[in-house]
Each structure stands twice: as structure tokens, then as C-alpha cells.
Write a protein that holds these residues in place. Structure first.
Motif, mmCIF file in Angstrom:
data_model
loop_
_atom_site.group_PDB
_atom_site.id
_atom_site.type_symbol
_atom_site.label_atom_id
_atom_site.label_comp_id
_atom_site.label_asym_id
_atom_site.label_seq_id
_atom_site.Cartn_x
_atom_site.Cartn_y
_atom_site.Cartn_z
ATOM 1 N N ASP A 1 0.862 -1.181 0.000
ATOM 2 C CA ASP A 1 0.000 0.000 0.000
ATOM 3 C C ASP A 1 0.897 1.229 0.000
ATOM 4 O OD1 ASP A 1 0.750 0.641 2.754
ATOM 5 O OD2 ASP A 1 -0.603 -0.981 3.357
ATOM 6 N N GLU A 2 0.289 2.414 0.073
ATOM 7 C CA GLU A 2 1.089 3.635 -0.032
ATOM 8 C C GLU A 2 1.550 4.177 1.318
ATOM 9 O OE1 GLU A 2 -0.557 7.418 -0.993
ATOM 10 O OE2 GLU A 2 -2.603 6.825 -0.497
ATOM 11 N N SER A 3 1.429 3.398 2.376
ATOM 12 C CA SER A 3 1.749 3.908 3.709
ATOM 13 C C SER A 3 3.201 4.341 3.841
ATOM 14 C CB SER A 3 1.410 2.855 4.775
ATOM 15 O OG SER A 3 2.152 1.658 4.553
ATOM 16 N N GLU A 4 4.105 3.744 3.056
ATOM 17 C CA GLU A 4 5.525 4.109 3.135
ATOM 18 C C GLU A 4 5.948 5.097 2.049
ATOM 19 O OE1 GLU A 4 8.337 0.878 4.370
ATOM 20 O OE2 GLU A 4 6.636 -0.405 3.815
ATOM 21 N N MET A 5 4.984 5.660 1.326
ATOM 22 C CA MET A 5 5.300 6.646 0.290
ATOM 23 C C MET A 5 5.817 7.921 0.932
ATOM 24 S SD MET A 5 4.986 6.954 -3.089
ATOM 25 C CE MET A 5 4.840 8.100 -4.433
ATOM 26 N N LYS A 6 6.928 8.443 0.443
ATOM 27 C CA LYS A 6 7.494 9.695 0.940
ATOM 28 C C LYS A 6 7.592 10.682 -0.223
ATOM 29 C CE LYS A 6 10.387 7.643 4.588
ATOM 30 N NZ LYS A 6 11.778 7.530 5.124
ATOM 31 N N TRP A 7 7.184 11.922 0.032
ATOM 32 C CA TRP A 7 7.242 12.968 -0.969
ATOM 33 C C TRP A 7 8.266 14.031 -0.569
ATOM 34 C CZ3 TRP A 7 5.003 12.538 -5.594
ATOM 35 C CH2 TRP A 7 3.937 11.639 -5.743
ATOM 36 N N PHE A 8 8.998 14.522 -1.575
ATOM 37 C CA PHE A 8 10.038 15.520 -1.357
ATOM 38 C C PHE A 8 9.821 16.664 -2.347
ATOM 39 C CE2 PHE A 8 11.557 11.315 -0.372
ATOM 40 C CZ PHE A 8 12.201 11.448 0.854
ATOM 41 N N TRP B 1 19.590 4.643 -8.657
ATOM 42 C CA TRP B 1 20.148 3.542 -7.868
ATOM 43 C C TRP B 1 20.217 3.950 -6.397
ATOM 44 C CZ3 TRP B 1 23.109 6.142 -11.592
ATOM 45 C CH2 TRP B 1 24.134 6.967 -11.097
ATOM 46 N N ASP B 2 20.424 2.937 -5.544
ATOM 47 C CA ASP B 2 20.535 3.153 -4.099
ATOM 48 C C ASP B 2 21.994 3.336 -3.701
ATOM 49 O OD1 ASP B 2 17.703 2.615 -3.449
ATOM 50 O OD2 ASP B 2 18.167 0.562 -4.048
ATOM 51 N N GLU B 3 22.221 4.188 -2.703
ATOM 52 C CA GLU B 3 23.522 4.332 -2.057
ATOM 53 C C GLU B 3 23.326 4.362 -0.546
ATOM 54 O OE1 GLU B 3 26.025 6.790 -5.522
ATOM 55 O OE2 GLU B 3 25.494 7.793 -3.656
ATOM 56 N N ASP B 4 24.427 4.282 0.183
ATOM 57 C CA ASP B 4 24.404 4.372 1.658
ATOM 58 C C ASP B 4 23.434 3.355 2.261
ATOM 59 O OD1 ASP B 4 26.164 6.537 1.415
ATOM 60 O OD2 ASP B 4 24.502 7.954 1.285
ATOM 61 N N ASP B 5 23.562 2.110 1.806
ATOM 62 C CA ASP B 5 22.743 1.018 2.341
ATOM 63 C C ASP B 5 21.251 1.310 2.185
ATOM 64 O OD1 ASP B 5 22.474 -1.517 3.464
ATOM 65 O OD2 ASP B 5 22.271 -0.709 5.498
ATOM 66 N N GLY B 6 20.899 1.938 1.083
ATOM 67 C CA GLY B 6 19.499 2.191 0.790
ATOM 68 C C GLY B 6 18.949 3.464 1.384
ATOM 69 N N ASN B 7 19.773 4.246 2.097
ATOM 70 C CA ASN B 7 19.285 5.477 2.710
ATOM 71 C C ASN B 7 19.351 6.689 1.776
ATOM 72 O OD1 ASN B 7 18.649 4.375 5.261
ATOM 73 N ND2 ASN B 7 20.833 4.377 5.811
ATOM 74 N N THR B 8 20.025 6.521 0.636
ATOM 75 C CA THR B 8 20.130 7.595 -0.346
ATOM 76 C C THR B 8 19.784 7.046 -1.725
ATOM 77 O OG1 THR B 8 21.864 8.711 0.917
ATOM 78 C CG2 THR B 8 21.663 9.300 -1.408
ATOM 79 N N ILE B 9 19.059 7.843 -2.485
ATOM 80 C CA ILE B 9 18.736 7.488 -3.868
ATOM 81 C C ILE B 9 19.389 8.507 -4.788
ATOM 82 C CG2 ILE B 9 16.873 7.388 -5.580
ATOM 83 C CD1 ILE B 9 15.064 6.302 -3.386
ATOM 84 N N VAL C 1 20.481 13.971 -9.171
ATOM 85 C CA VAL C 1 19.727 14.338 -7.973
ATOM 86 C C VAL C 1 19.977 13.296 -6.892
ATOM 87 C CG1 VAL C 1 17.429 14.808 -7.031
ATOM 88 C CG2 VAL C 1 17.952 15.394 -9.413
ATOM 89 N N LYS C 2 20.273 13.755 -5.668
ATOM 90 C CA LYS C 2 20.446 12.850 -4.529
ATOM 91 C C LYS C 2 19.349 13.123 -3.505
ATOM 92 C CE LYS C 2 25.374 11.717 -4.778
ATOM 93 N NZ LYS C 2 26.641 11.571 -3.997
ATOM 94 N N ILE C 3 18.653 12.071 -3.116
ATOM 95 C CA ILE C 3 17.576 12.161 -2.137
ATOM 96 C C ILE C 3 18.012 11.433 -0.875
ATOM 97 C CG2 ILE C 3 15.131 11.726 -1.682
ATOM 98 C CD1 ILE C 3 14.803 11.363 -4.747
ATOM 99 N N ASP C 4 18.167 12.164 0.206
ATOM 100 C CA ASP C 4 18.492 11.550 1.500
ATOM 101 C C ASP C 4 17.168 11.167 2.166
ATOM 102 O OD1 ASP C 4 19.118 11.077 4.259
ATOM 103 O OD2 ASP C 4 21.002 12.160 3.977
ATOM 104 N N LEU C 5 16.895 9.867 2.214
ATOM 105 C CA LEU C 5 15.621 9.399 2.755
ATOM 106 C C LEU C 5 15.522 9.581 4.261
ATOM 107 C CD1 LEU C 5 15.216 6.091 0.703
ATOM 108 C CD2 LEU C 5 14.240 8.338 0.213
ATOM 109 N N THR D 1 19.578 17.196 -2.990
ATOM 110 C CA THR D 1 20.610 18.013 -3.638
ATOM 111 C C THR D 1 20.650 17.670 -5.114
ATOM 112 O OG1 THR D 1 22.321 16.366 -3.126
ATOM 113 C CG2 THR D 1 22.006 18.155 -1.545
ATOM 114 N N ARG D 2 21.003 18.662 -5.949
ATOM 115 C CA ARG D 2 21.018 18.446 -7.395
ATOM 116 C C ARG D 2 22.146 19.259 -8.022
ATOM 117 N NH1 ARG D 2 15.927 22.060 -8.488
ATOM 118 N NH2 ARG D 2 16.524 21.782 -10.641
#
Length: 593
Positions: free
Chosen positions: A386-393, A407-415, A442-446, A452-453
Motif C-alpha cells: 500500500d502507499e503507507s511508506e510513500m514519501k514525498w520531497f 540507484w541506491d547508495e548508503d545502504d538504501g538510505n540515499t537514492i 539528484v540525490k535524495i536523503d531518505l 541536492t542536485r
């Protein structure tokens, strides 16, 4: 009505190609559109045996006086029913008095200029002439490109995205090539072919303002009541892209379900039909599904004008569709053309193009830019129930139509996301020649929510691809089309995204030459089964058209070369119009169809 001279495509008989090498003079005439007439001759069956033949008499198809299609003498005249004649008259009234093509973006004289003009009939498998180098063994298979090619020359408003899908497939085997061009036989195509006239309204150009929308909506309702078509069977196109997954080849357009197609041994293209995955897929699907090269799973979505505006889903490696994941946290209908996946996530973009009823009230299209909206990126686990874990930035100023890779970086904590950012989003649908797309990393810190871009090239780039074996994995190289301006493409560049944040990442470039324009590049690995192969060990292929000589070629470029050296060029037996997205299908996969 204005003349067509401002949108002319003129075939000339040039003794030399501006792409590669001197070529023998040729009397072949392919397609001509000028202020008076559109002409097209029959395709050449074997170009190597017909160089000395005089050009056949062209067939007149479009005149200045009435701007309507005239049946070719080779085609029998269709019997017109009373209902069809009445509805056609009503359509003419709408096109002439209520909603004439007043804007360049929907004026067919502008939209279908030069090599955007359609070819006027299909091409059966036809032998091609190799004019430079040789075709590598790793290209045994087929390169197929999709694109719009209206079955009927438009009488009213027409947008570039509205044409019927036509596949142009170059079948390569043992160093020889054949070209075939066939329509995707959608329900819409078949209904209109049988009727002999357009029946189903165009999505992007048919609803400009309230009066036009009401008139065309009423006419469409009358056509349904009269039994001309049944919308349950699909009203969309398959003109955007292709995808191979679940051992099937699909022609795709996001306004309908996928259409399964196949290539025969001779290189002919056959439409199998609309595919709903055992009734599990309803309404429509993106034209850009993503297949994980390791798991064989395919991830996709659909979007629409009513909640949920976004629905995410996937197919397992056997082709079984899994449950829908509706995303209600997307709170307004956004133009969501593409997305990206990583090993763990799916990334969606909510951009500043959306459904706008206020635009219709002002006489514009229902799809338009909203500069007051802040773009967002949405991240959801790719196996979410479901969408419960959806995060918007929120990412101000970041509008993407296409995604290149993530792709994932930092053990999945960064995209990390690589995508072209449309700098002038308000021009995307109306003035594409003014669009500038800047490829960004673009880097997304989850964890912290910080995004950052930075740009990786200052050029106007889009229609970019990577080695398909690196989808969802960290990749180094990108092959992108150079807009000159978009949607015309004057060359291709190779980017190395591992370069420093302040560096231009361009490492190779190939310009097609004066008057020559191509399409989306596609990367084909030299040895796709070798896990030790370097990422850029392969070829970049595309169609290129010479607007001066009036002929099209298929180019094969060495992806590792600093100049993307052309290793093979194939002269095509007739013109291939500019289009959208393509795909290379290797021989072993063609045998599975």
C-alpha cells in the motif's frame, strides 16, 4: 487558409550524403510536402537493382485547395454510410467554425512539416543497402522504433502526440538488413480504417476550450450510440514506445492497454492484439515500464484525471500481474510520463504539467502548465503493498518528462536519480522548439529529507538511454540525444556521470551533419551475456534522416569510441519519419515471440 510553404519538406536529388560518404546519384523520390501538394512514390523493392529506373509517377494526396486527403488510385473507394457522412459533416463544422487549428502546436501544416510528415502507406519487408562498414554479429535481431503516423491527414487540430502508432523495424541477420513499417493495429486504427475517416477524438488536440469539448464530446456520444465504435474496446493509441517482458513484445501508449506484436522470420510486423494480462490490467499503462535485469520483474504504473491519480503495480518474472497500489497522496492529476526504479524503490515525479479546467475555460488544452505548483519526487518501496511508506520531497524547479536511471547508495538510505530537467516547462506541449532540458544528478536523503542536485551537462539533451543491464543499478554512461531544437535531434552525446559535480560530463559526441536529424539513441551490448564486459562495450544505434537528400539511414556507432565512430550505415529503402522511442530485441528473444 494559409499556404503550406512554411512547413515544406522538399526532396532533392543530391549526389552526396552529408552524413558519411559520397554515394551514387539516385532518382528516388520519397515524400514531398510543399505549398501545393503532398506526394509519395511506392517503395523500392530492391534498391541495388533500381538505381537506373526513372521515378514512378507520384500519387497526389494533399492539395492546397481543400487540404483533405484524396484517395490513392491504388486504393478502392470506401462505401460511406449516411451516418458516417453526417458525422463527417459535423466534424468539418467543428474544425472550421468552432475549433480551427489556430495555434502552431495543433496546426497540422506546422506539426507535420519536414520529416514529421507521415508516410502514407505501410512498407512490407524490403531489402536494405549497406553503404558503409558492416553490421556486427551482436546486432542479429531487430531494432524497432515507434512513433506517430496519422492514418488520415488531419482536417482539424492535430498535436504531435496524437498520430496512430507505426513501427519501423530493421531486421538484421548475418550482416544483412530488411526494413518493415507497419501500423500497430489498435482498436482505434481498425475502426477508423473500416469507416474510412477519423472517428475517435484526439486526446491532446481535440478538447481546446469548452465549446470544442462540448461539441466533440456530443459528436463522440452520437458515434457511440450509432454503433461506430465501442469505447470499452479501447480508444487510445500505441504510438510511444516498445517493451519486451514476459517473453512478449508490446507496443505502448499510455492512453490504452499494451498491444502485443511480433516479428516474423521475414521481418514483417504483426499485431497480435490488446493485452490485459488475464483481465488483471484495466484501462491503461505507462509507455515506460522498467524491467529489472536480474529478477526479470517489470514495474509499471498508470495515471489519470480522477483519483487515484497514480496507481503503481508490477509483473513477476512469469508475467503475472500483482495487485495495484493506489497512491492517493498524489493530490492532483499530474502528467506522469516516466519513472525510475532502484533495487529497493520506485521514484515518481509530480511536475508542473497537470489537468487544468481553467485552461479549457480560456480556450486552451485541458493539459497545461501550472507555474504555481511546486514539483515533488515521490519514493515508495518497490514491493509495497500500500502507499503507507510513500514519501514525498519538494524539489522546486525540477520538472522531468523522462527518467534515465536511478540507484541506491548508503545502504538504501540515499537514492541517486539521473534525469533531464525541463527548464521551461510551460513550453513542453505548446512550443517544443523553446524547450531546454538539462540533465541533472539528484540525490535524495531518505533519512534527513534533503534533496541536492547539480547539472552534468549544459547541452539541451533528452531521449537518453543507458546499457539496459544497468537499470536500477549504479551506472556510469548515458547516451543522450541533442535537441537542435527539440523535437529535432542533431546528434548524440555520451556522458560519464561519475565525473565531478562541477564538470561537464560529456566524453564523446557525434553530430549528424547539416540538414541531418535523428531520433532517440539505443545502446546494444556487444556481448550481453558476459558479466565481465565493460558497461560501454557495445553499439549505439538510431535512425537518421537527411532532409537535403531526402533519404533515411540506420546508423551503428561504436559506443567506446571518443567520437562515437560510425561502424556501419544502412541506406533505408524509404523515408522513416521522426518518432519517439525504440528498442533492440536480440534474435534469441525474437524466437520466443
Amino acid at each position: 487558409m494559409d499556404s503550406l510553404s512554411s512547413s515544406s519538406f522538399i526532396s532533392t536529388f543530391s549526389p552526396a550524403s552529408s552524413l558519411l560518404l559520397p554515394r551514387p546519384s539516385s532518382s528516388r523520390r520519397l515524400l514531398r510536402i510543399n505549398s501545393a501538394v503532398v506526394e509519395e512514390r511506392s517503395p523500392i523493392t530492391n534498391p541495388s537493382q533500381n538505381n537506373d529506373l526513372p521515378p514512378s509517377k507520384p500519387k497526389k494526396l494533399y492539395t492546397r485547395t481543400n487540404h483533405t486527403a484524396v484517395s490513392s488510385p491504388a486504393k478502392p473507394r470506401q462505401q460511406t454510410s449516411l451516418a458516417t457522412a453526417l458525422f463527417t459533416t459535423m466534424e468539418e463544422v467543428i474544425n472550421t467554425f468552432i475549433d480551427p487549428p489556430s495555434r502552431p502546436s495543433v496546426d497540422p501544416k506546422h506539426v507535420l512539416s519536414d520529416n514529421f510528415a507521415p508516410v502514407l502507406d505501410e512498407l512490407p519487408p524490403t531489402e536494405c543497402e549497406i553503404i558503409h562498414g558492416s553490421l556486427p554479429p551482436s546486432l542479429n535481431g531487430a531494432y524497432i522504433r515507434n512513433g506517430p503516423n496519422p492514418q488520415f491527414l488531419p482536417r482539424g487540430p492535430y498535436h504531435l502526440f496524437d498520430g496512430d502508432g507505426m513501427l519501423h523495424a530493421i531486421r538484421i541477420r548475418d550482416g544483412k538488413a530488411t526494413l518493415c513499417s507497419r501500423y500497430v493495429k489498435t482498436y482505434k486504427y481498425n475502426v477508423e480504417k473500416q469507416t474510412g475517416t477519423p472517428v475517435i477524438p484526439n486526446v491532446f488536440s481535440g478538447f481546446n476550450g469548452v465549446p470544442a469539448s462540448m461539441a466533440r464530446g456530443a459528436l463522440t456520444a452520437f458515434r457511440v450510440l450509432a454503433g461506430q465504435f465501442n469505447p470499452i474496446n479501447g480508444i487510445g493509441l500505441a504510438n510511444t514506445s516498445l517493451a519486451f517482458f514476459c517473453n512478449r513484445l508490446f507496443a505502448l501508449g499510455e492512453s490504452d492497454l499494451p498491444y502485443a506484436v511480433r516479428l516474423t522470420e521475414s521481418g514483417d510486423i504483426v499485431t497480435i492484439g490488446r493485452h490485459d494480462f488475464d483481465g488483471k490490467l484495466a484501462m491503461s499503462m505507462t509507455a515506460h515500464p522498467k524491467t529489472d535485469p536480474e529478477t526479470g520483474e517489470t514495474f509499471a504504473f498508470r495515471y489519470g484525471p480522477v483519483p487515484p491519480f497514480l496507481t503503481f503495480f508490477r509483473f513477476d518474472s512469469t508475467g503475472k500481474k500483482r495487485k495495484d497500489v493506489p497512491v492517493f497522496s498524489m493530490t492532483s492529476p499530474s502528467f506522469l510520463h516516466d519513472f525510475a526504479i532502484t533495487r529497493r524503490h520506485a521514484i515518481f515525479s509530480e511536475i508542473q504539467i497537470r489537468m487544468r479546467m481553467d485552461s479549457m475555460l480560456e480556450g486552451g488544452s485541458p493539459v497545461g502548465a501550472d507555474n504555481g505548483k511546486t514539483p515533488r519526487l515521490g519514493v515508495i518501496p518497490r514491493y509495497a503493498e500500500d502507499e503507507s511508506e510513500m514519501k514525498w520531497f519538494e524539489v522546486p524547479g525540477f520538472n522531468i518528462i523522462h527518467a534515465i536511471n536511478a540507484w541506491d547508495e548508503d545502504d538504501g538510505n540515499t537514492i541517486v536519480l539521473i534525469a533531464p530537467n525541463i527548464m521551461s516547462i510551460e513550453h513542453t506541449l505548446e512550443r517544443m522548439e523553446l524547450v531546454h532540458a538539462l540533465v541533472e544528478k539528484v540525490k535524495i536523503d531518505l533519512v534527513t529529507g534533503i534533496v541536492t542536485r547539480h547539472p552534468i551537462s549544459a547541452r539541451n539533451l533528452d531521449f537518453a538511454v543507458i546499457n539496459p543491464a544497468f537499470v536500477g543499478r549504479q551506472s556510469r554512461y548515458v547516451y543522450a540525444a541533442i535537441g537542435d531544437p527539440m523535437p529535432k535531434i542533431s546528434g548524440v552525446v555520451k556522458l560519464d556521470v561519475t565525473r565531478g559535480d562541477r564538470d561537464d560530463c560529456t566524453v564523446a559526441r557525434r553530430m549528424y551533419g547539416p540538414g541531418c536529424y535523428g531520433g532517440e539513441p539505443f545502446f546494444v551490448a556487444r556481448d550481453p551475456g558476459n558479466p565481465e564486459a565493460e558497461e560501454d562495450d557495445g553499439y549505439v544505434v538510431t535512425y537518421v534522416h537527411d532532409e537535403v537528400a531526402g533519404e533515411s539511414k540506420f546508423l551503428v556507432m561504436d559506443a567506446k569510441s571518443p567520437e562515437l565512430e560510425v561502424v556501419a550505415a544502412v541506406r533505408l529503402p524509404r523515408r522513416v519519419p521522426y518518432g519517439f522511442h525504440g528498442l533492440f530485441v536480440k534474435e534469441s528473444d525474437l524466437n520466443k515471440l
